[in-house]
Motif scaffolding. Structure first.
Motif, PDB file in Angstrom:
ATOM      1  N   LYS A   1      41.292  34.065  51.409  1.00 20.74           N
ATOM      2  CA  LYS A   1      41.355  35.421  50.838  1.00 20.74           C
ATOM      3  C   LYS A   1      41.356  35.378  49.308  1.00 20.74           C
ATOM      4  O   LYS A   1      40.756  36.224  48.640  1.00 20.74           O
ATOM      5  N   GLU A   2      42.051  34.375  48.732  1.00 18.17           N
ATOM      6  CA  GLU A   2      42.159  34.264  47.266  1.00 18.17           C
ATOM      7  C   GLU A   2      40.825  33.884  46.649  1.00 18.17           C
ATOM      8  O   GLU A   2      40.497  34.320  45.540  1.00 18.17           O
ATOM      9  N   ASP A   3      40.066  33.059  47.374  1.00 22.14           N
ATOM     10  CA  ASP A   3      38.797  32.574  46.809  1.00 22.14           C
ATOM     11  C   ASP A   3      37.658  33.581  46.967  1.00 22.14           C
ATOM     12  O   ASP A   3      36.713  33.570  46.172  1.00 22.14           O
ATOM     13  N   LEU A   4      37.771  34.420  47.985  1.00 25.80           N
ATOM     14  CA  LEU A   4      36.655  35.331  48.309  1.00 25.80           C
ATOM     15  C   LEU A   4      36.141  36.152  47.123  1.00 25.80           C
ATOM     16  O   LEU A   4      34.927  36.224  46.906  1.00 25.80           O
ATOM     17  N   PRO A   5      37.038  36.746  46.296  1.00 26.35           N
ATOM     18  CA  PRO A   5      36.493  37.549  45.171  1.00 26.35           C
ATOM     19  C   PRO A   5      35.816  36.700  44.095  1.00 26.35           C
ATOM     20  O   PRO A   5      35.120  37.238  43.242  1.00 26.35           O
ATOM     21  N   LYS A   6      36.020  35.349  44.142  1.00 24.87           N
ATOM     22  CA  LYS A   6      35.470  34.518  43.056  1.00 24.87           C
ATOM     23  C   LYS A   6      34.170  33.825  43.413  1.00 24.87           C
ATOM     24  O   LYS A   6      33.565  33.173  42.558  1.00 24.87           O
ATOM     25  N   VAL A   7      33.745  33.935  44.681  1.00 20.78           N
ATOM     26  CA  VAL A   7      32.604  33.100  45.092  1.00 20.78           C
ATOM     27  C   VAL A   7      31.303  33.378  44.340  1.00 20.78           C
ATOM     28  O   VAL A   7      30.442  32.508  44.252  1.00 20.78           O
ATOM     29  N   PHE A   8      31.175  34.596  43.753  1.00 21.59           N
ATOM     30  CA  PHE A   8      29.933  34.890  43.014  1.00 21.59           C
ATOM     31  C   PHE A   8      30.033  34.450  41.559  1.00 21.59           C
ATOM     32  O   PHE A   8      29.053  34.548  40.824  1.00 21.59           O
ATOM     33  N   ASN A   9      31.222  33.975  41.139  1.00 21.49           N
ATOM     34  CA  ASN A   9      31.372  33.508  39.748  1.00 21.49           C
ATOM     35  C   ASN A   9      30.597  32.204  39.558  1.00 21.49           C
ATOM     36  O   ASN A   9      30.564  31.355  40.448  1.00 21.49           O
TER      37      ASN A   9
END
Ligand SMILES: Nc1ncnc2c1ncn2[C@@H]1O[C@H](COP(=O)(O)OP(=O)(O)OP(=O)(O)O)[C@@H](O)[C@H]1O
Ligand SMILES: [Mg+2]
Length: 447
Positions: free
Chosen positions: A389-397
């Motif tokens: 869940k923590e990584d999901l918002p960062k995967v497009f970075n």
């Protein structure tokens, strides 16, 4: 005036406007006052003349009058003439005043030795016969004096008002423009490279308040963009330095004395692998840089999206099978869309590559393509390691790699490029995932 500060210009305009308003008011008061006083003087002489004539009567051709009428409190002089235009009685100093030709029943204003007088001549009638006439005069000196006083007050008050206007204007303008000075100082500090500076002024809702809020928001965006740029450069150099270090180390070992043929061959293998990795990273970086310039024009053509997906899936299947991952595609009908073939192939390779790469032995990848409300929707579902869940918002970075990806190879640029490709096609990309359960990537393109 052009080189004066805004503060001084506004103060001067304020003072000049006040002076103008005062002058207009002075002129208006002057005329209204003069007019009113003249009318008043006129009605006084007329009333006096009417009253005086009632005291006068004829007796045997002579004019008789009541002595009481000499009492003129209103400052009126008068002179009585008989039928032969001879003055028979006068009250007041009439020297020059008697020389004017009579103009009956009409007031005249005349000037004698700098003093204005109002004259009114009225015929004296008895039984409708003229027995003579009476001239009533009143000095208008008091009007001139009042107007002179008014002018004096105006002249005296002008500099006082002007000084007060300049003072109040200067402080008002200074107060209003103070935030501008702060903006200038902050902008100067930002110009020197300190992007953390903010105005942090109270939003008063006025023009300056709005300006300062907009300014802060702009610097906030600039700082974020600048930080992202810095991060990107540092990540990119790090990403390129690692393979270069490895290549250098292996090459140095290989050229060192006493290296075996086996050692050479091993070094060459590693150098080749690292070079390929570096080349892939450079290609990805180049692609993202082109995307950042916003100048990229996709080479759009009408393509069967389903066909393209099938082709790329077939390509990936080979490496997937080596990893023990199966790929299946649900039945679909042709879907013709305006697409850039190279970019879309790159997108599919990235997404399917991830679905295979972050999968377990014996895992499965399912591809489906459906038409949904004016959109072609591609869904790539895997039952691999999933994303927390923590990584999901960062995967497009850019350069983001989850710690769960372990020792799988990758630069962390794939999804950033995928997002850019989808944006270029005015589409939408979404990732849903549960750690250890699997990941679903949904891509929508407008039909
Ligand atoms: N299908 C997936 N399942 C699990 N994790 C994934 C999946 N796709 C992406 N991720 C996670 O998101 C990260 C970013 O993915 P991305 O494709 O951008 O980079 P990468 O695969 O690591 O490198 P690259 O694609 O540039 O070779 C991955 O490192 C991985 O942790
Ligand atoms: Mg990837």
């Amino acid at each position: 005036m052009r080189n004066l500060s805004i503060r001084l210009k506004m103060t001067l305009w304020f003072a000049i406007s006040l002076l103008f308003v005062m002058s207009v008011m002075y002129v208006a008061i002057h005329f209204v006052l003069k007019e009113t006083m003249m009318k008043n003087a006129e009605s006084i002489v007329k009333a006096y003349s009417a009253q005086a004539s009632s005291y006068i009567e004829a007796e045997d051709g002579d004019i008789k009058f009541d002595e009481n009428m000499t009492n003129t409190e209103s400052g009126i002089y008068y002179q009585i003439y008989n039928g032969s235009n001879q003055a028979v009685h006068s009250y007041g100093d009439f020297n020059d005043l008697s020389s004017f030709t009579p103009n009956f029943n009409q007031t005249q204003v005349i000037s004698i030795k700098g003093t204005n007088w109002i004259i009114y001549d009225q015929k004296l009638l008895e039984d409708n016969n003229s027995i003579g006439w009476i001239r009533s005069v009143k000095s208008l000196g008091y009007i001139d004096e009042t107007l002179r006083n008014l002018f004096f007050i105006y002249i005296c008050l002008c500099p006082v008002f002007l000084a007060v206007a300049l003072l109040i204007g200067y402080f008002l303008v200074r107060r209003t423009l103070q935030p501008i000075d702060k903006i200038t100082a902050t902008a100067r500090m930002i110009g020197r490279g300190d992007l953390s500076q903010r105005l942090n002024m109270k939003n008063t809702g006025d023009e300056v308040g709005r300006l300062s809020t907009t300014f802060d928001e702009m610097i906030e965006r600039l700082e974020t963009a600048f930080q992202a740029e810095k991060q990107f450069t540092s990540d990119a150099s790090h990403e390129l330095r690692t393979p270069v270090t490895v290549i250098t180390a292996y090459a140095e070992n290989a050229v060192a004395e006493g290296s075996s043929l086996e050692g050479y061959s091993r070094a060459m293998e590693v150098i080749l692998k690292e070079s390929r990795k570096m080349s892939a990273t450079i290609s990805s970086l180049l692609m993202l840089t082109r995307g950042d310039q916003r100048k990229y024009q996709p080479n759009l053509e009408l393509l069967d999206f389903a066909q393209l997906i099938g082709d790329v899936a077939d390509e990936v299947k080979v490496s997937a099978e080596q990893k023990g991952v199966s790929i299946s595609m649900l039945p679909h009908t042709p879907a013709f869309l305006m697409l850039d073939q190279t970019l879309i192939t790159n997108l599919l390779l990235n997404l399917l590559g991830n679905a295979v790469k972050y999968n377990n032995d014996g895992g499965h990848v399912e591809i489906s393509l459906v038409a949904e409300r004016q959109n072609a929707v591609l869904i790539i579902k895997d039952d691999g390691i999933g994303i927390s869940k923590e990584d999901l918002p960062k995967v497009f970075n850019r350069f983001f790699r989850s710690e769960h990806s372990g020792d799988t190879e990758g630069s962390g640029l794939g999804l950033a490029i995928a997002k850019w490709i989808v944006d270029v096609h005015h589409g939408d990309i979404r990732i849903d995932s549960i750690l250890s359960v699997g990941t679903t990537v949904t891509v929508c393109f407008p039909l």
